[in-house]
Every structure is written in structure tokens, then in C-alpha cells.
Design a protein around this motif. Structure first.
Motif, PDB file in Angstrom:
ATOM      1  N   SER A   1     -77.689 -51.502 -95.080  1.00  0.00           N
ATOM      2  CA  SER A   1     -78.302 -52.807 -94.808  1.00  0.00           C
ATOM      3  C   SER A   1     -77.705 -53.879 -95.711  1.00  0.00           C
ATOM      4  O   SER A   1     -77.424 -55.008 -95.274  1.00  0.00           O
ATOM      5  CB  SER A   1     -79.817 -52.718 -95.003  1.00  0.00           C
ATOM      6  OG  SER A   1     -80.422 -53.985 -94.850  1.00  0.00           O
TER       7      SER A   1
ATOM      8  N   ASN B   1     -75.477 -57.134 -94.452  1.00  0.00           N
ATOM      9  CA  ASN B   1     -75.921 -58.472 -94.844  1.00  0.00           C
ATOM     10  C   ASN B   1     -74.786 -59.263 -95.472  1.00  0.00           C
ATOM     11  O   ASN B   1     -74.561 -60.437 -95.141  1.00  0.00           O
ATOM     12  CB  ASN B   1     -77.099 -58.361 -95.810  1.00  0.00           C
ATOM     13  CG  ASN B   1     -77.589 -59.711 -96.278  1.00  0.00           C
ATOM     14  OD1 ASN B   1     -77.113 -60.236 -97.283  1.00  0.00           O
ATOM     15  ND2 ASN B   1     -78.540 -60.271 -95.564  1.00  0.00           N
TER      16      ASN B   1
ATOM     17  N   GLN C   1     -85.990 -60.749 -94.387  1.00  0.00           N
ATOM     18  CA  GLN C   1     -84.779 -60.754 -93.574  1.00  0.00           C
ATOM     19  C   GLN C   1     -84.972 -61.495 -92.254  1.00  0.00           C
ATOM     20  O   GLN C   1     -84.080 -62.235 -91.808  1.00  0.00           O
ATOM     21  CB  GLN C   1     -84.317 -59.310 -93.339  1.00  0.00           C
ATOM     22  CG  GLN C   1     -83.796 -58.646 -94.597  1.00  0.00           C
ATOM     23  CD  GLN C   1     -83.528 -57.166 -94.427  1.00  0.00           C
ATOM     24  OE1 GLN C   1     -84.014 -56.530 -93.491  1.00  0.00           O
ATOM     25  NE2 GLN C   1     -82.764 -56.588 -95.342  1.00  0.00           N
TER      26      GLN C   1
ATOM     27  N   THR D   1     -78.033 -60.777 -90.289  1.00  0.00           N
ATOM     28  CA  THR D   1     -79.270 -60.560 -91.042  1.00  0.00           C
ATOM     29  C   THR D   1     -80.326 -59.887 -90.175  1.00  0.00           C
ATOM     30  O   THR D   1     -81.101 -59.037 -90.652  1.00  0.00           O
ATOM     31  CB  THR D   1     -79.798 -61.896 -91.586  1.00  0.00           C
ATOM     32  OG1 THR D   1     -78.762 -62.557 -92.317  1.00  0.00           O
ATOM     33  CG2 THR D   1     -80.989 -61.670 -92.511  1.00  0.00           C
TER      34      THR D   1
ATOM     35  N   CYS E   1     -79.696 -56.269 -90.175  1.00  0.00           N
ATOM     36  CA  CYS E   1     -80.233 -55.653 -91.403  1.00  0.00           C
ATOM     37  C   CYS E   1     -81.709 -55.317 -91.247  1.00  0.00           C
ATOM     38  O   CYS E   1     -82.160 -54.243 -91.662  1.00  0.00           O
ATOM     39  CB  CYS E   1     -80.051 -56.600 -92.585  1.00  0.00           C
ATOM     40  SG  CYS E   1     -78.340 -56.919 -93.021  1.00  0.00           S
TER      41      CYS E   1
END
Length: 426
Positions: free
Chosen positions: A27, A31, A91, A182, A185
Motif C-alpha cells: 500500500s 501510494n 486514504q 490513493t 491503496c
């Protein structure tokens, strides 16, 4: 180091970590592969929108102010609501606000949305750090943090080069790409990362033993936070002062992207072997040297007149970053009680967020009033002061704390003068 030794070092570094860590690591990598706003905000405002360096500094400072507000809030949320919910909220909020930032036109609207982007993006950091401390064994934490830092910079190296060329075509595309990455993520966290917050009676401690008041009264830790702020103030110039100074000198966004990408490439190449080399070295010496090296690395930028020389100065302060990051992170983890990890990480993150607030104002003002040369001289001074501060602080700071100290009550965290831990509702 031979190729065989490097392979063995890499294998030993990545082995033995839990599966949940690698999903969290993934993740982080995704990102950073999509990172755009924080790196190119100053160029976007000065070159694409035509605003002054002072206004660009103000907007980036508001981005930093959002991070200041959300650092402690994110740490409290990570301790009270859980690491996973905090990550998902942060997020998702980051993706939405970044997308909006690409479309707003009015100066006041740009400033307001930049604040929201800073708040949402920074809220996830205490949760990530606390979750890693939860799921990784104490003896593996230094290399786990190092690997996470490695992922951050691997993504940064790729995104810096790509985003520089994207910016020359369309800044809006960069904002939308970051928003999409994002969201990916958030999907990874939702599907693959379980909650890791310690249970109510983990190691015999109630959940609310550690409050923000305990963190503030922890003098040793707050000293580390203050020195971290000074170091962060210097490192922030790589994303704030450097692009503005290069733009004012006639360099293009692609030029800056190529120069700053050296930072990520070097960290990707050297972080693992350097971390193994410094793992058992004297932390005081490492922090003193890295702080001074950072300051004088940026100081050398005053003599840069080509992309190649700018890249060489980036090499100098990148070496400082490689040494400083895992050393400081290890100290923060050892000084954090189990049920206060989110709050402690939030306070530590806030030192960088405050630097994100101060650095743009400082660099914009100094460049506009005195010129970039004075900014680089100031960086050298701040780095020297930070190094001296570490030399003094580390005389009394325990370097090798037992793991049990991280699980002690907040009385230990606040020092021997505290007779009873504070129960906080924060």
C-alpha cells in the motif's frame, strides 16, 4: 560489498516479516508511485498558475498546517478507533481532496483545498507506523521501518521522473493519477490488512492509560521531537526551496524531476546495506553526523549552476537522510508505550508536519527578499544546530531500551516524577 554479499544481505533483510506487513508495504509503495501534489505544488503554483514564490509558500504552508492538525488527531484515532479505520478514512479523504485540487481556480479555494489535502494525507502516517510496531517483532522493527522507507523512496524515484514530464503536458493529469493511486491503496488496506491494535488488556494495561498529556510531559521524547523538527526543516527544502530556486534560475520541471529523483534512486540502492552497517553503531554519533551532513549538503546548493551539480548536492544530503531516518525511527519506537503508539507516532509525525508549515514560509520569504543563496546558508546553520542538540540530548537518552519499557505504564513514559498516569479522553 560483493554481489553475493549484497544478495545475502537483501535476503536476510526481507525474510521473516509477517504477511500483513507486506500488504501494508505494498500500500505504501502504490501510494508513493502516484505521489504528485507535495512534490510539484510549488512549481504548479509559480509556473503554471503564475503566482509568486510567497503565495506558493503560503499555500504549501497551509498544506503543512493541515498535516499539523491531523498528526495528533490521526494518532488519537489510531489508538482509539483502530489503525485500519484510520487508514481507510485518511486514504479516501486524500483521494477526494487531491482530485478536487486539480479543478479549483480561485486562489482562496486552492489554499483551502490544499489544507484539506495536507490534513487527509498526514492522518494516515501515525496509523501506519503504529501498525508496523504492532505486527512486527521487536527485533525486526528497525529493518521493517527501513523497508517501508525504502518503498517510499522507490515510489518517489519513479514518480518524480514521471511526474516531471506529466507536468509539462498537464498538471491536472497528475492530480487525477494521484487520486486514483490513493484509492487503490485504500482498497488494498480494506481487503488485505487486518486490524492490529492491541486488545484492551494487552500486557495488563487498559486502553486509555496514555493520553496526550503524558506524551507532552515525556521530556526525553519531546527533545527528540524538537530536534526532528530542525532536521525536517532542512530536508523539506528538497521539495520546497529547491524547485522554486531552480525554476527562478530558468530550469524546467523535468530538470528538477531528474535532479530530485537522485534522492529516491540513492535511497533505493543504499538504504538496505547502509541500515545493516549502522544498525549497531552509536546513535548519537550517527544523528550528529547526519544532521550536519544534511545542513551542509543543502548549503552546497548555493554553488550549483547545472542539473548535474544540483544532482551532486542531492547526493550529499541524501546520505544524511539514509542514516538519519532509521536511527530516529528506532528511538521513537523504543520510547513509545504499547497503548500510546498512535499518540507518540502522531507527535513525532507532527514535527515533520510543523516543518512542512514553516519551511515554505521560510523559503519563500528568504528567496523573495534575499535570494536562494541565503536560504542554503541558513540550512547549513540549522543542520549544525541540530547536530549539536543531538550531541547534548543523547548523553542522557537511553540508547538500548528493553522491549518491556515500551509496555510499561505511562508513569515510565512521563518520567520518574510522575506518580500516577493520566487517563485521557482525547
Amino acid at each position: 560489498m560483493s554481489v553475493a554479499s549484497l544478495r545475502r544481505a537483501t535476503r536476510e533483510t526481507v525474510s521473516g516479516l509477517p504477511r500483513e506487513f507486506w500488504w501494508l508495504w505494498t500500500s505504501t509503495l502504490v501510494n508513493r508511485l502516484g505521489a504528485f501534489v507535495a512534490t510539484f505544488m510549488a512549481l504548479y503554483l509559480t509556473l503554471d498558475r503564475g503566482y509568486s514564490a510567497t503565495y506558493a509558500g503560503l499555500v504549501v504552508a497551509l498544506h503543512g498546517l493541515g498535516g499539523v492538525v491531523s498528526s495528533l488527531a490521526g494518532g488519537v484515532m489510531a489508538d482509539r478507533l483502530g489503525r485500519r479505520p484510520t487508514l481507510l478514512l485518511a486514504q479516501t479523504g486524500t483521494a477526494c481532496s487531491v482530485a478536487v485540487l486539480g479543478f479549483v481556480q480561485h486562489p482562496a479555494a486552492i489554499a483551502a483545498v490544499a489544507f484539506l489535502v495536507g490534513a487527509a494525507s498526514n492522518a494516515s502516517r501515525p496509523a501506519v507506523q503504529a501498525m508496523m510496531a504492532d505486527i512486527v517483532r521487536p527485533e525486526d522493527r528497525v529493518r521493517a521501518f527501513s523497508l517501508n522507507y525504502w518503498a517510499i523512496n522507490l515510489g518517489f524515484a519513479v514518480s518524480s521522473m514521471a511526474a516531471g514530464f506529466i507536468a509539462e503536458v498537464s498538471y491536472l493529469a497528475g492530480f487525477l493519477i494521484e487520486a486514483g493511486m490513493t484509492l487503490i491503496c485504500a482498497v488494498v488496506v480494506f481487503l488485505k490488512v487486518p486490524e492490529s491494535r492491541p486488545g484492551r488488556e494487552a500486557k495488563g494495561l487498559p486502553e486509555d492509560t496514555v493520553g496526550l498529556g503524558n506524551v507532552v510531559r515525556d521530556g526525553r521524547f519531546m527533545g527528540l521531537v524538537g530536534l526532528s523538527f530542525l532536521v525536517a526543516l532542512v530536508f523539506q527544502q528538497g521539495a520546497i526551496g529547491l524547485p522554486v530556486a531552480m525554476g527562478a534560475a530558468g530550469f524546467t520541471p523535468a530538470d528538477y524531476g531528474m535532479a530530485i529523483a537522485v534522492n529516491g534512486v540513492l535511497i533505493v540502492a543504499l538504504q538496505i546495506p547502509v541500515t545493516r552497517f549502522i544498525e549497531h553503531r552509536d546513535p548519537r554519533r550517527l544523528l550528529v553526523i547526519s544532521s550536519a551532513l544534511a545542513g551542509y549538503g543543502f548549503g552546497l546548493t548555493a554553488f550549483a549552476g547545472s542539473v548535474g551539480v544540483f544532482a551532486l548536492t542531492v547526493c550529499v544530503w541524501t546520505l544524511a537522510e539514509i542514516v538519519n531516518a532509521p536511527t530516529q525511527t528506532g528511538l521513537v519506537v523504543r520510547l513509545s508505550p504499547v497503548h500510546g503508539r498512535g499518540r507518540y507516532q502522531g507527535m513525532y509525525t507532527m514535527s515533520w508536519a510543523v516543518a512542512s508549515l514553516v519551511a515554505p514560509l521560510m523559503s519563500g520569504f528568504v528567496i523573495d527578499r534575499f535570494g536562494a543563496v541565503w536560504l542554503w546558508a541558513l540550512c547549513a546553520v540549522v543542520g549544525t544546530v541540530a547536530g549539536a542538540g543531538y550531541a547534548v540530548l543523547m548523553r542522557r537518552l537511553p540508547v538500548e531500551a528493553e522491549e518491556g519499557a515500551a509496555a510499561t505504564t505511562a508513569t515510565t513514559a512521563t518520567g520518574p516524577s510522575s506518580a500516577k498516569p493520566e487517563v485521557s479522553t482525547a
